[in-house]
Design a protein around this motif. Structure first.
Motif, mmCIF file in Angstrom:
data_model
loop_
_atom_site.group_PDB
_atom_site.id
_atom_site.type_symbol
_atom_site.label_atom_id
_atom_site.label_comp_id
_atom_site.label_asym_id
_atom_site.label_seq_id
_atom_site.Cartn_x
_atom_site.Cartn_y
_atom_site.Cartn_z
ATOM 1 N N VAL A 91 57.475 36.174 15.000
ATOM 2 C CA VAL A 91 57.926 37.116 16.028
ATOM 3 C C VAL A 91 56.946 38.286 16.151
ATOM 4 C CG1 VAL A 91 59.738 38.761 16.655
ATOM 5 C CG2 VAL A 91 60.353 36.487 15.805
ATOM 6 N N LEU A 92 56.570 38.856 15.015
ATOM 7 C CA LEU A 92 55.648 40.002 15.035
ATOM 8 C C LEU A 92 54.291 39.597 15.615
ATOM 9 C CD1 LEU A 92 56.444 41.589 11.544
ATOM 10 C CD2 LEU A 92 57.150 42.416 13.787
ATOM 11 N N LEU A 93 53.824 38.418 15.231
ATOM 12 C CA LEU A 93 52.530 37.944 15.717
ATOM 13 C C LEU A 93 52.543 37.746 17.221
ATOM 14 C CD1 LEU A 93 49.667 36.754 15.239
ATOM 15 C CD2 LEU A 93 50.797 34.541 14.948
ATOM 16 N N THR A 94 53.554 37.041 17.739
ATOM 17 C CA THR A 94 53.594 36.765 19.178
ATOM 18 C C THR A 94 53.845 38.029 19.984
ATOM 19 O OG1 THR A 94 55.935 36.102 18.937
ATOM 20 C CG2 THR A 94 54.275 34.359 18.897
ATOM 21 N N LEU A 95 54.595 38.983 19.412
ATOM 22 C CA LEU A 95 54.743 40.271 20.094
ATOM 23 C C LEU A 95 53.396 40.981 20.192
ATOM 24 C CD1 LEU A 95 58.088 41.799 18.728
ATOM 25 C CD2 LEU A 95 57.541 41.256 21.097
ATOM 26 N N GLY A 96 52.609 40.906 19.140
ATOM 27 C CA GLY A 96 51.277 41.507 19.184
ATOM 28 C C GLY A 96 50.379 40.839 20.213
ATOM 29 N N LEU A 97 50.532 39.526 20.385
ATOM 30 C CA LEU A 97 49.720 38.823 21.380
ATOM 31 C C LEU A 97 50.026 39.286 22.791
ATOM 32 C CD1 LEU A 97 49.759 35.148 20.017
ATOM 33 C CD2 LEU A 97 47.844 36.743 20.046
ATOM 34 N N VAL A 98 51.257 39.750 23.029
ATOM 35 C CA VAL A 98 51.603 40.273 24.361
ATOM 36 C C VAL A 98 50.686 41.424 24.729
ATOM 37 C CG1 VAL A 98 53.391 41.448 25.697
ATOM 38 C CG2 VAL A 98 54.008 39.543 24.206
ATOM 39 N N PHE A 99 50.464 42.344 23.788
ATOM 40 C CA PHE A 99 49.607 43.505 24.052
ATOM 41 C C PHE A 99 48.138 43.079 24.156
ATOM 42 C CE2 PHE A 99 53.360 45.149 21.863
ATOM 43 C CZ PHE A 99 53.750 46.135 22.748
ATOM 44 N N VAL A 100 47.755 42.054 23.392
ATOM 45 C CA VAL A 100 46.379 41.562 23.460
ATOM 46 C C VAL A 100 46.095 40.986 24.849
ATOM 47 C CG1 VAL A 100 44.767 39.834 22.581
ATOM 48 C CG2 VAL A 100 46.205 41.125 20.992
ATOM 49 N N PHE A 101 46.985 40.133 25.352
ATOM 50 C CA PHE A 101 46.787 39.530 26.668
ATOM 51 C C PHE A 101 46.834 40.580 27.771
ATOM 52 C CE2 PHE A 101 47.971 35.466 24.611
ATOM 53 C CZ PHE A 101 46.962 34.670 25.126
ATOM 54 N N ASP A 102 47.714 41.558 27.626
ATOM 55 C CA ASP A 102 47.800 42.620 28.631
ATOM 56 C C ASP A 102 46.498 43.400 28.702
ATOM 57 O OD1 ASP A 102 49.689 44.375 30.411
ATOM 58 O OD2 ASP A 102 48.718 45.796 29.059
ATOM 59 N N ALA A 103 45.957 43.753 27.548
ATOM 60 C CA ALA A 103 44.679 44.483 27.520
ATOM 61 C C ALA A 103 43.545 43.615 28.052
ATOM 62 C CB ALA A 103 44.384 44.937 26.093
ATOM 63 N N LEU A 104 43.589 42.312 27.747
ATOM 64 C CA LEU A 104 42.539 41.411 28.214
ATOM 65 C C LEU A 104 42.510 41.333 29.728
ATOM 66 C CD1 LEU A 104 40.391 39.228 27.552
ATOM 67 C CD2 LEU A 104 42.255 37.555 27.541
ATOM 68 N N VAL A 105 43.684 41.199 30.341
ATOM 69 C CA VAL A 105 43.757 41.106 31.802
ATOM 70 C C VAL A 105 43.246 42.386 32.450
ATOM 71 C CG1 VAL A 105 45.377 41.029 33.737
ATOM 72 C CG2 VAL A 105 45.578 39.382 31.883
ATOM 73 N N ARG A 106 43.621 43.529 31.905
ATOM 74 C CA ARG A 106 43.207 44.803 32.493
ATOM 75 C C ARG A 106 41.725 45.078 32.272
ATOM 76 N NH1 ARG A 106 47.836 47.882 33.714
ATOM 77 N NH2 ARG A 106 49.757 46.999 32.845
ATOM 78 N N THR A 107 41.121 44.451 31.251
ATOM 79 C CA THR A 107 39.717 44.696 30.938
ATOM 80 C C THR A 107 38.784 43.868 31.810
ATOM 81 O OG1 THR A 107 40.311 45.198 28.641
ATOM 82 C CG2 THR A 107 38.005 44.643 29.089
ATOM 83 N N ILE A 108 39.191 42.646 32.168
ATOM 84 C CA ILE A 108 38.340 41.776 32.982
ATOM 85 C C ILE A 108 38.165 42.394 34.368
ATOM 86 C CG2 ILE A 108 38.166 39.496 34.063
ATOM 87 C CD1 ILE A 108 39.657 38.369 31.677
ATOM 88 N N PRO A 109 36.952 42.653 34.790
ATOM 89 C CA PRO A 109 36.723 43.363 36.064
ATOM 90 C C PRO A 109 37.323 42.659 37.271
ATOM 91 C CG PRO A 109 34.707 43.305 34.753
ATOM 92 C CD PRO A 109 35.690 42.417 34.062
ATOM 93 N N ALA A 110 37.292 41.341 37.301
ATOM 94 C CA ALA A 110 37.792 40.605 38.467
ATOM 95 C C ALA A 110 39.306 40.683 38.598
ATOM 96 C CB ALA A 110 37.354 39.144 38.383
ATOM 97 N N TRP A 111 39.998 41.052 37.523
ATOM 98 C CA TRP A 111 41.454 41.114 37.551
ATOM 99 C C TRP A 111 41.934 42.564 37.567
ATOM 100 C CZ3 TRP A 111 42.420 36.850 33.260
ATOM 101 C CH2 TRP A 111 41.991 35.620 33.782
ATOM 102 N N GLY A 112 41.677 43.308 36.503
ATOM 103 C CA GLY A 112 42.014 44.724 36.477
ATOM 104 C C GLY A 112 43.502 45.002 36.438
ATOM 105 N N SER A 113 43.860 46.262 36.724
ATOM 106 C CA SER A 113 45.250 46.711 36.642
ATOM 107 C C SER A 113 45.996 46.610 37.961
ATOM 108 C CB SER A 113 45.294 48.167 36.147
ATOM 109 O OG SER A 113 44.678 48.298 34.877
ATOM 110 N N LEU A 114 45.300 46.311 39.042
ATOM 111 C CA LEU A 114 45.947 46.258 40.349
ATOM 112 C C LEU A 114 46.555 44.885 40.597
ATOM 113 C CD1 LEU A 114 43.226 48.097 42.481
ATOM 114 C CD2 LEU A 114 45.288 49.084 41.445
ATOM 115 N N SER A 115 47.594 44.861 41.424
ATOM 116 C CA SER A 115 48.198 43.587 41.803
ATOM 117 C C SER A 115 47.338 42.902 42.859
ATOM 118 C CB SER A 115 49.610 43.813 42.346
ATOM 119 O OG SER A 115 49.572 44.640 43.493
ATOM 120 N N ARG A 116 47.391 41.573 42.874
ATOM 121 C CA ARG A 116 46.621 40.772 43.822
ATOM 122 C C ARG A 116 47.585 40.024 44.733
ATOM 123 N NH1 ARG A 116 41.635 43.071 43.140
ATOM 124 N NH2 ARG A 116 41.248 43.340 40.917
#
Length: 289
Positions: A91-116
């Motif tokens: 549970v703790l591991l998969t909860l941590g992965l949520v924040f990892v994936f969120d940061a990854l999406v926001r970091t990739i320039p083609a995706w970012g924080s805006l909705s598409r």
């Protein structure tokens, strides 16, 4: 699709994957990227382009599902497998992965924080007349795809040799290994398949609601409510719970629109349905116990 993948992984492997919604989001972004960057009219398109919007849509679905399955398999092999006997750590591991994936999406320039915005295929942009009413063709496509997948997965689990091997491996892994079957590989396949289902759901949603970083958490909540209502680990329950929650949310949205009530009522309707079901059947509609 998201709830079905979550139910399969928990029901067959007893792994409660809180990062399941993140795989849904990842599938959506991969499908959106393929659809956008394969378009010859897009300024930053790839060297290889495809003029047909319908073909780009299909490729996006396939790529999204495959990426989700690959990432899910990698997570199971590298992170989940050493923790099968430690559910709290899972549970703790998969909860941590949520924040990892969120940061990854926001970091990739083609995706970012805006909705598409969604990119619908030309073949599914019109409305169809059915029983005297007009229905969006994309909504009908979603229904047909979901029902088809539900039937196919149920048949595979209950009627095929693969399904028998999976269920036997869950009941007695030592016996199955003694027959020369690699149970670890089977479990990786189940986890990857469930993750692929979630990613396919996100890929389909990308052409319906668009993509945005919060979509994983938002739909993860719905998926958990569906699984709890249907009964933890019950595949049939996931299908019934998804239908029940979908109808409840649709009727509550219509009620808010017609009466002018606060929109929070529509959001609370799903939790209300869950509370009523659990009061009547604490184990869920299709409790396996």
């Amino acid at each position: 699709m998201l709830s079905a993948g979550l139910s399969l992984i928990f029901g067959l492997m007893d792994v409660l994957n809180f990062a399941h919604g993140s795989l849904f989001m990842l599938g959506g972004y991969c499908a959106w990227t393929c659809n956008q960057w394969l378009d010859p009219a897009y300024p930053g398109h790839w060297p290889l382009t495809i003029a047909s919007g319908n073909l780009r849509f299909i490729i996006g679905l396939i790529v999204g599902a495959l990426v989700g399955a690959a990432v899910g398999s990698l997570i199971e092999i590298s992170l989940i497998r050493p923790l099968y006997k430690r559910p709290i750590y899972q549970v703790l591991l998969t909860l941590g992965l949520v924040f990892v994936f969120d940061a990854l999406v926001r970091t990739i320039p083609a995706w970012g924080s805006l909705s598409r915005a969604p990119i619908k295929p030309p073949m599914l942009t019109e409305s169809l007349s059915l029983l005297g009413r007009r229905f969006p063709s994309y909504s009908l496509f979603l229904i047909c795809l979901s029902v088809s997948l539900a039937v196919i997965i149920a048949l595979v689990l209950r009627r095929s040799r693969i399904g028998l091997t999976i269920r036997a491996g869950v009941q007695d892994s030592a016996m199955v290994e003694a027959m020369g079957i690699n149970v670890r590989r089977v479990f990786t396949g189940v986890f990857g398949f469930g993750s692929g289902l979630a990613a396919l759901g996100g890929a389909v949603a990308a052409s319906f609601i668009g993509v945005y970083p919060e979509m994983g958490l938002e739909y993860q909540l719905f998926a958990f409510i569906v699984v709890v209502i249907g009964g933890l680990g019950s595949y049939s329950g996931a299908a019934a719970g998804a239908l029940l929650i979908g109808l409840a949310r649709t009727f509550s949205d219509h009620l808010v629109l017609e009466t002018g009530l606060p929109t929070a009522i529509a959001s609370a309707s799903t939790v209300l349905v869950m509370a009523v079901v659990l009061l009547l059947k604490p184990g869920g509609i299709f409790n396996k116990q």
